[in-house]
Scaffold this active site. Sequence first.
Site, PDB file in Angstrom:
ATOM      1  N   THR A 226      16.885 -12.467  77.799  1.00 56.64           N
ATOM      2  CA  THR A 226      15.660 -13.115  78.256  1.00 56.64           C
ATOM      3  C   THR A 226      15.694 -14.600  77.915  1.00 56.64           C
ATOM      4  OG1 THR A 226      14.468 -11.062  77.944  1.00 56.64           O
ATOM      5  CG2 THR A 226      13.143 -13.048  78.160  1.00 56.64           C
TER       6      THR A 226
ATOM      7  N   LYS B  10       6.374 -20.665  56.631  1.00 56.17           N
ATOM      8  CA  LYS B  10       5.553 -21.337  55.610  1.00 56.17           C
ATOM      9  C   LYS B  10       4.080 -20.993  55.762  1.00 56.17           C
ATOM     10  CE  LYS B  10       8.567 -25.385  55.816  1.00 56.17           C
ATOM     11  NZ  LYS B  10       8.557 -26.812  56.158  1.00 56.17           N
TER      12      LYS B  10
HETATM   13  C1  NCD Z   1      13.710  -5.522  76.515  1.00 55.21           C
HETATM   14  C2  NCD Z   1      12.627  -6.058  75.603  1.00 55.21           C
HETATM   15  O1  NCD Z   1      12.898  -6.971  74.807  1.00 55.21           O
HETATM   16  O2  NCD Z   1      11.528  -5.582  75.746  1.00 55.21           O
HETATM   17  N1  NCD Z   1      14.807  -6.354  76.629  1.00 55.21           N
HETATM   18  C3  NCD Z   1      14.741  -7.391  77.529  1.00 55.21           C
HETATM   19  O3  NCD Z   1      13.998  -8.332  77.376  1.00 55.21           O
HETATM   20  N2  NCD Z   1      15.482  -7.273  78.635  1.00 55.21           N
HETATM   21  C4  NCD Z   1      14.025  -4.107  76.312  1.00 55.21           C
HETATM   22  C5  NCD Z   1      14.427  -3.621  74.952  1.00 55.21           C
HETATM   23  O4  NCD Z   1      14.477  -4.373  73.981  1.00 55.21           O
HETATM   24  O5  NCD Z   1      14.708  -2.426  74.864  1.00 55.21           O
END
Ligand code: NCD
Length: 310
Positions: A57, A86
Amino acid sequence: MLQGKPQGGLMHIARAQQFDTAFIEQLFAIADTIEQKALRMNGLILGSLFYEPSLRTRWSFESAMHRLGGAVISTEDAKIFSSAAKGETLEDTIRVAGKYVDIIALRHYDDHAMEQAMEVARIPLINAGCGRNQHPTQALLDLHTIKKRFGRTEELHVALAGDLENGRTVHSLAYLLGKYRGNRLILVSPPELRMPQGVKDYLERHDVQWREVLTLEEIAEEVDVIYQTRVQRERFSDEAAYERLKDSYRIDAALVSRMRETAVIMHPLPRNSEIARDVDEMPNAAYLDDQIESGVAIRKALLLMVAGRA
Ligand code: NCD
């Protein structure tokens, strides 16, 4: 139009329910024509403020911004490397960070962080994953992948599988699918990890047919999509419960061979053991290519839209 757009023109991307289908179509049209139209983010800075682990992401937002000619300031673990360590409040961080950057992509472990941040933000905020709650940009890229594969976003039969209670991606995706006519959802989870009632109530209100089942085997032949998810270890307080539930579902080549030829296997990643590696090269697999490509395109389009550049 974006519903709930605050006065003064600030557009936050907070939750999947906020979009109407016209907005989604516009977003997809922008995502698919960025190169032809030579849309750019020159002179603008994205801040990626991540209080939880992420590679995909964060990098896809940052890659999108860089590829559009914009700049990025990033913190990959704001829990440790920001003044949160902090004792600074999120509100103070957002107020101050908003003077350094033009847009903030926020990932946080608290379910309500996005609402808190929006109270004080004076620049657009994009929810990049908020607690157990929502991950709207993931759902938009997932829907974009579905549209590319099937040529439509309605009349689809979609199974959401795995940790439906704690998985924020499936909440947001259920909301989006619920906006289109004729979609049917099958919720596949152990009884302990069922979809929250609020999401089911939304599906009811939108006349979406849905049902809950316990196994993938019983639905494999009928669905267009299986959207598989990881059991969210970090949300469990009871390690023994996690160990008991973590291997509830596994998609392997044998299961996929029972599915429709055009069926698609999706996953937001990261995966553990819930999809076998022998599925990766099957034409049904969308999680290592299609979804990743849609991720950059959709995040580019979102950045352009919230900045008023598209
Ligand atoms: C997901 C999340 O962070 O919610 N990952 C992502 O952003 N593609 C899914 C997960 O962590 O399982």
